[in-house]
Design a protein around this motif. Structure first.
Motif, PDB file in Angstrom:
ATOM      1  N   ASP A   2      74.009  21.617  63.019  1.00 48.35           N
ATOM      2  CA  ASP A   2      74.789  22.487  63.885  1.00 48.35           C
ATOM      3  C   ASP A   2      74.254  23.912  63.770  1.00 48.35           C
ATOM      4  O   ASP A   2      73.898  24.374  62.692  1.00 48.35           O
ATOM      5  CB  ASP A   2      76.249  22.434  63.438  1.00 48.35           C
ATOM      6  CG  ASP A   2      77.186  23.107  64.402  1.00 48.35           C
ATOM      7  OD1 ASP A   2      76.714  23.661  65.407  1.00 48.35           O
ATOM      8  OD2 ASP A   2      78.404  23.084  64.145  1.00 48.35           O
ATOM      9  N   VAL A   3      74.167  24.600  64.870  1.00 44.47           N
ATOM     10  CA  VAL A   3      73.641  25.972  64.885  1.00 44.47           C
ATOM     11  C   VAL A   3      74.426  26.863  63.927  1.00 44.47           C
ATOM     12  O   VAL A   3      73.857  27.676  63.204  1.00 44.47           O
ATOM     13  CB  VAL A   3      73.670  26.544  66.320  1.00 44.47           C
ATOM     14  CG1 VAL A   3      73.285  28.007  66.321  1.00 44.47           C
ATOM     15  CG2 VAL A   3      72.743  25.760  67.221  1.00 44.47           C
ATOM     16  N   GLU A   4      75.725  26.694  63.888  1.00 43.64           N
ATOM     17  CA  GLU A   4      76.560  27.530  63.023  1.00 43.64           C
ATOM     18  C   GLU A   4      76.232  27.344  61.545  1.00 43.64           C
ATOM     19  O   GLU A   4      76.426  28.251  60.739  1.00 43.64           O
ATOM     20  CB  GLU A   4      78.034  27.229  63.284  1.00 43.64           C
ATOM     21  CG  GLU A   4      78.955  28.266  62.676  1.00 43.64           C
ATOM     22  CD  GLU A   4      80.385  28.094  63.122  1.00 43.64           C
ATOM     23  OE1 GLU A   4      81.250  27.996  62.246  1.00 43.64           O
ATOM     24  OE2 GLU A   4      80.632  28.051  64.338  1.00 43.64           O
ATOM     25  N   GLU A   5      75.712  26.189  61.162  1.00 42.72           N
ATOM     26  CA  GLU A   5      75.332  25.942  59.768  1.00 42.72           C
ATOM     27  C   GLU A   5      74.191  26.848  59.318  1.00 42.72           C
ATOM     28  O   GLU A   5      73.965  27.022  58.131  1.00 42.72           O
ATOM     29  CB  GLU A   5      74.932  24.477  59.568  1.00 42.72           C
ATOM     30  CG  GLU A   5      76.078  23.509  59.662  1.00 42.72           C
ATOM     31  CD  GLU A   5      75.616  22.072  59.489  1.00 42.72           C
ATOM     32  OE1 GLU A   5      74.566  21.828  58.890  1.00 42.72           O
ATOM     33  OE2 GLU A   5      76.328  21.185  59.979  1.00 42.72           O
ATOM     34  N   LYS A   6      73.459  27.420  60.248  1.00 42.24           N
ATOM     35  CA  LYS A   6      72.349  28.305  59.908  1.00 42.24           C
ATOM     36  C   LYS A   6      72.819  29.715  59.583  1.00 42.24           C
ATOM     37  O   LYS A   6      72.036  30.532  59.127  1.00 42.24           O
ATOM     38  CB  LYS A   6      71.346  28.356  61.068  1.00 42.24           C
ATOM     39  CG  LYS A   6      70.661  27.033  61.328  1.00 42.24           C
ATOM     40  CD  LYS A   6      69.699  27.162  62.487  1.00 42.24           C
ATOM     41  CE  LYS A   6      69.042  25.830  62.798  1.00 42.24           C
ATOM     42  NZ  LYS A   6      68.114  25.944  63.912  1.00 42.24           N
ATOM     43  N   ILE A  45      63.758  30.351  48.574  1.00 46.23           N
ATOM     44  CA  ILE A  45      64.430  29.947  47.335  1.00 46.23           C
ATOM     45  C   ILE A  45      65.891  29.599  47.610  1.00 46.23           C
ATOM     46  O   ILE A  45      66.396  28.596  47.098  1.00 46.23           O
ATOM     47  CB  ILE A  45      64.316  31.046  46.255  1.00 46.23           C
ATOM     48  CG1 ILE A  45      62.870  31.123  45.745  1.00 46.23           C
ATOM     49  CG2 ILE A  45      65.282  30.785  45.096  1.00 46.23           C
ATOM     50  CD1 ILE A  45      62.586  32.289  44.815  1.00 46.23           C
ATOM     51  N   ASN A  46      66.566  30.396  48.428  1.00 49.09           N
ATOM     52  CA  ASN A  46      67.962  30.098  48.748  1.00 49.09           C
ATOM     53  C   ASN A  46      68.105  28.762  49.461  1.00 49.09           C
ATOM     54  O   ASN A  46      69.034  27.996  49.198  1.00 49.09           O
ATOM     55  CB  ASN A  46      68.573  31.237  49.574  1.00 49.09           C
ATOM     56  CG  ASN A  46      69.028  32.377  48.696  1.00 49.09           C
ATOM     57  OD1 ASN A  46      69.980  32.254  47.935  1.00 49.09           O
ATOM     58  ND2 ASN A  46      68.326  33.502  48.781  1.00 49.09           N
ATOM     59  N   ILE A  47      67.181  28.444  50.343  1.00 49.52           N
ATOM     60  CA  ILE A  47      67.195  27.139  51.024  1.00 49.52           C
ATOM     61  C   ILE A  47      66.985  26.016  50.008  1.00 49.52           C
ATOM     62  O   ILE A  47      67.663  24.982  50.049  1.00 49.52           O
ATOM     63  CB  ILE A  47      66.108  27.085  52.130  1.00 49.52           C
ATOM     64  CG1 ILE A  47      66.414  28.074  53.243  1.00 49.52           C
ATOM     65  CG2 ILE A  47      65.945  25.665  52.675  1.00 49.52           C
ATOM     66  CD1 ILE A  47      67.699  27.831  53.991  1.00 49.52           C
ATOM     67  N   CYS A  48      66.054  26.216  49.074  1.00 50.13           N
ATOM     68  CA  CYS A  48      65.804  25.219  48.024  1.00 50.13           C
ATOM     69  C   CYS A  48      67.082  24.951  47.225  1.00 50.13           C
ATOM     70  O   CYS A  48      67.434  23.793  46.960  1.00 50.13           O
ATOM     71  CB  CYS A  48      64.719  25.707  47.060  1.00 50.13           C
ATOM     72  SG  CYS A  48      63.081  25.915  47.759  1.00 50.13           S
ATOM     73  N   ILE A  49      67.774  26.023  46.849  1.00 52.01           N
ATOM     74  CA  ILE A  49      69.002  25.889  46.056  1.00 52.01           C
ATOM     75  C   ILE A  49      70.090  25.193  46.869  1.00 52.01           C
ATOM     76  O   ILE A  49      70.775  24.302  46.359  1.00 52.01           O
ATOM     77  CB  ILE A  49      69.488  27.268  45.567  1.00 52.01           C
ATOM     78  CG1 ILE A  49      68.458  27.911  44.642  1.00 52.01           C
ATOM     79  CG2 ILE A  49      70.840  27.135  44.846  1.00 52.01           C
ATOM     80  CD1 ILE A  49      68.724  29.377  44.333  1.00 52.01           C
ATOM     81  N   GLU A  50      70.252  25.590  48.116  1.00 52.34           N
ATOM     82  CA  GLU A  50      71.275  24.970  48.961  1.00 52.34           C
ATOM     83  C   GLU A  50      71.039  23.471  49.111  1.00 52.34           C
ATOM     84  O   GLU A  50      71.976  22.669  49.038  1.00 52.34           O
ATOM     85  CB  GLU A  50      71.311  25.650  50.332  1.00 52.34           C
ATOM     86  CG  GLU A  50      71.868  27.049  50.277  1.00 52.34           C
ATOM     87  CD  GLU A  50      71.606  27.878  51.519  1.00 52.34           C
ATOM     88  OE1 GLU A  50      71.229  27.310  52.575  1.00 52.34           O
ATOM     89  OE2 GLU A  50      71.786  29.099  51.443  1.00 52.34           O
ATOM     90  N   ASP A  51      69.794  23.086  49.294  1.00 54.94           N
ATOM     91  CA  ASP A  51      69.430  21.670  49.399  1.00 54.94           C
ATOM     92  C   ASP A  51      69.751  20.943  48.095  1.00 54.94           C
ATOM     93  O   ASP A  51      70.305  19.846  48.095  1.00 54.94           O
ATOM     94  CB  ASP A  51      67.946  21.561  49.753  1.00 54.94           C
ATOM     95  CG  ASP A  51      67.510  20.171  50.123  1.00 54.94           C
ATOM     96  OD1 ASP A  51      68.183  19.536  50.960  1.00 54.94           O
ATOM     97  OD2 ASP A  51      66.475  19.713  49.579  1.00 54.94           O
TER      98      ASP A  51
END
Length: 112
Positions: A2-6, A45-51
């Motif tokens: 979903d676009v809002e998730e970004k 790095i933030n994307i890595c952590i979120e995943d």
């Protein structure tokens, strides 16, 4: 997705944090930032952590023999710091090893 998730909520601010990153992982992040993604190293790095947090399977990431780690300053989302601290409380694995593990897992799982 979903676009809002970004988008990030206002309360999930970025804070400056000094962390020890394995040099080999940092070099890979730098390469991704310069050659593949329109994103800073901190954003990746933030994307890595979120995943990593989303998967909810924290594991110990051992520092490679003879590998160097350097203290680096990054901009980390508050929710990501909280998530890694929860994993630390749950598993006893250090924040540093969890962070490096999140980065490594992201790189490996995305064949980067």
């Amino acid at each position: 997705m979903d676009v809002e998730e970004k988008l990030y909520l206002k309360e999930n601010k970025k804070i400056q944090k000094c962390v020890n990153l394995d040099d080999n992982l940092y070099d890979k992040l730098k390469e991704l930032s310069e050659k593949k993604y329109d994103a800073t190293i901190s954003e990746i790095i933030n994307i890595c952590i979120e995943d990593y947090i989303k998967k909810n399977k924290p594991v110990y990431y051992a520092k490679k023999e003879n590998a160097l780690a350097t203290n680096r300053s990054i901009m980390m989302r508050i929710n990501n710091e909280k998530g890694l601290n929860k994993f630390h409380d749950k598993t006893g694995i250090s924040f540093t090893r969890l962070l490096n593990g999140a980065i490594n897992e992201f790189i490996v799982s995305h064949n980067l």
